[in-house]
Design an enzyme around this catalytic site. Structure first.
Site, PDB file in Angstrom:
ATOM      1  CE  LYS A   1     -82.034  78.399 -27.585  1.00  0.00           C
ATOM      2  NZ  LYS A   1     -81.291  78.768 -26.361  1.00  0.00           N
TER       3      LYS A   1
ATOM      4  CE  LYS B   1     -73.417  81.259 -33.069  1.00  0.00           C
ATOM      5  NZ  LYS B   1     -73.957  82.356 -32.234  1.00  0.00           N
TER       6      LYS B   1
ATOM      7  CE  LYS C   1     -70.601  76.568 -24.639  1.00  0.00           C
ATOM      8  NZ  LYS C   1     -71.117  77.246 -23.443  1.00  0.00           N
TER       9      LYS C   1
END
Length: 335
Positions: free
Chosen positions: A114, A197, A200
Site C-alpha cells: 500500500k 480476488k 470492494k
C-alpha cells in the site's frame, strides 16, 4: 466444557459486503460459532487508516453489522460488536507499539504494497501500525483461533511474536493464537477480471457481486461474467480462470464439488451454466438481503443489540487490559 475462544472481523469499507466476504468469511463464521466462543467485530478503527466520510462510515458500520446478523451470526450466541465501542483495543495497541520493532513493522507485506502504491506522502502512520492494532484485537480476548485468509497469515504471525515477547518480558498474560485458514473455503474472484480476488475496490462494478444487490442485478452480472471460447464447464484455475471462478461460486452456495459440477453440466453450454449459477446465488443471497434491510429499517434496535454485545466485549477486554497495565508498571487508578 468451556469452548475455545475465536476472534475475527471485517472493515465497514463499503455499503455492502460481497460474495468473497460471504463465502470466505461469513459462511465460515456461521459454522464456527457452533464450536467456539466467538467474538466478531466490525473493525471501524481499522477503516480510518484510509480517509472516510464520517456520516458514510457510520452508515457502513451499521450496514456491515446488519449483514453479519443476516448471514447467520447470532448476537445471542456470538459476541458481535463495533470495534470502537471497546476502548481497550486502542489502549492495548499502544502498549504493543512499544514492544514492536520498526523494522519488524516495516516488513509487513500489506504495508509495503500500500505504501508503494500511495507513496510516502499518501501513507499515514495508522496504516503502518495497522497490524499492531490487529494484534491488540486478537490478544485482548485471549483468542485461541483466528480464522483469516492466507493474505493475513503474516499479521497473525506478528501477533504471536508480540504475545510471546510480552509474556517473556513481563510474565504470562496472553494466549498464543493460531491462524485458521479454512481448507474448504473457496476464493471468489472478480467476474470481469477472474485473475484478481473479488474486492470492494475492484476496477469494474460489474465484477463484484454485492450481498445487497437486487436479484436482477446479480443475474445480469453473472450472465455477463468473463469466461472463454471453448464452451466446456471444467475446473482449471490457470487455463480457465473465468469458468473456474463461476464453478467455485456455484460450489460454495450449493455444496457441490468441482467434479459434480463438471458432470452436471457436461454437454451444456455456458449459457445454461451461468443461468444455474445465477439462480443458486440469488437463492442464497436474497434471504440475507431481505433480513439485512429489515434490520436496517430499525436502527435503534440494531444499535441496542450492538451495545449489549459491546458490554460483554468490554468486560472481557478490560480484564486483559488491567492485567497488562499492572504487568508493565502503570499506577492503578484510585477510583
Amino acid at each position: 466444557m468451556t469452548k475455545p475462544r475465536l476472534y475475527s472481523g471485517m472493515q465497514p469499507s463499503a455499503d455492502s459486503l460481497h460474495a468473497g466476504n460471504y463465502v470466505g468469511a461469513l459462511v465460515q463464521w456461521r459454522k464456527m460459532q457452533e464450536e467456539y466462543d466467538a467474538f466478531f467485530s466490525v473493525v471501524d478503527l481499522h477503516a480510518i487508516s484510509v480517509p472516510q466520510d464520517p456520516a458514510e462510515l457510520r452508515q457502513k458500520t451499521r450496514r456491515t453489522a446488519a449483514q453479519y446478523i443476516a448471514a447467520g451470526i447470532e448476537p445471542e450466541r456470538s459476541t458481535l460488536y463495533v470495534q470502537s465501542h471497546v476502548p481497550a483495543h486502542t489502549q492495548l495497541s499502544w502498549v504493543l507499539n512499544t514492544i514492536t520493532g520498526f523494522g519488524e513493522a516495516s516488513r509487513m507485506t500489506q504495508f509495503k504494497d500500500k505504501s508503494s502504491r500511495y507513496g510516502s506522502d499518501g501513507t499515514n502512520v495508522g496504516l503502518f501500525t495497522y497490524p499492531i492494532l490487529m494484534a491488540a484485537d486478537i490478544l485482548l480476548y485471549q483468542t485461541q483461533v483466528v480464522p483469516v485468509g492466507d493474505d493475513q497469515r503474516q499479521h497473525v504471525e506478528l501477533t504471536r511474536n508480540l504475545a510471546e515477547r510480552f509474556n517473556s518480558r513481563f510474565g504470562e498474560v496472553f494466549t498464543i493464537p493460531e491462524a485458521k485458514i479454512p481448507a474448504d473455503s473457496a476464493r471468489i474472484y472478480d467476474l470481469q477480471n477472474p485473475e484478481s480476488k473479488m474486492s470492494k475496490s475492484g476496477d469494474s462494478p460489474q465484477g463484484i457481486l454485492w450481498l445487497l444487490d437486487e436479484p436482477k442485478v446479480l443475474q445480469k452480472k453473472i450472465m455477463r461474467a468473463i469466461t472463454d471460447n471453448d464452451g466446456v464447464v471444467a475446473f482449471d484455475r490457470d487455463a480457465k480462470p473465468g469458468v473456474s471462478n463461476l464453478m467455485a461460486l456455484y460450489g460454495a452456495v450449493t455444496g457441490s464439488t468441482m467434479q459434480q459440477i463438471t458432470d452436471e453440466f457436461a454437454g451444456h453450454g455456458y449459457g445454461d451454466f451461468k443461468k444455474a449459477v445465477a439462480g443458486a446465488v440469488v437463492a442464497e443471497f436474497e434471504p440475507v438481503r431481505e433480513r439485512a434491510l429489515e434490520l436496517l429499517d430499525d436502527p435503534a434496535e440494531l444499535d441496542r443489540l450492538l451495545a449489549v454485545n459491546a458490554e460483554r466485549a468490554n468486560e472481557v477486554a478490560n480484564e486483559t487490559l488491567a492485567t497488562v497495565y499492572e504487568k508493565v508498571g502503570f499506577l492503578a487508578s484510585a477510583r
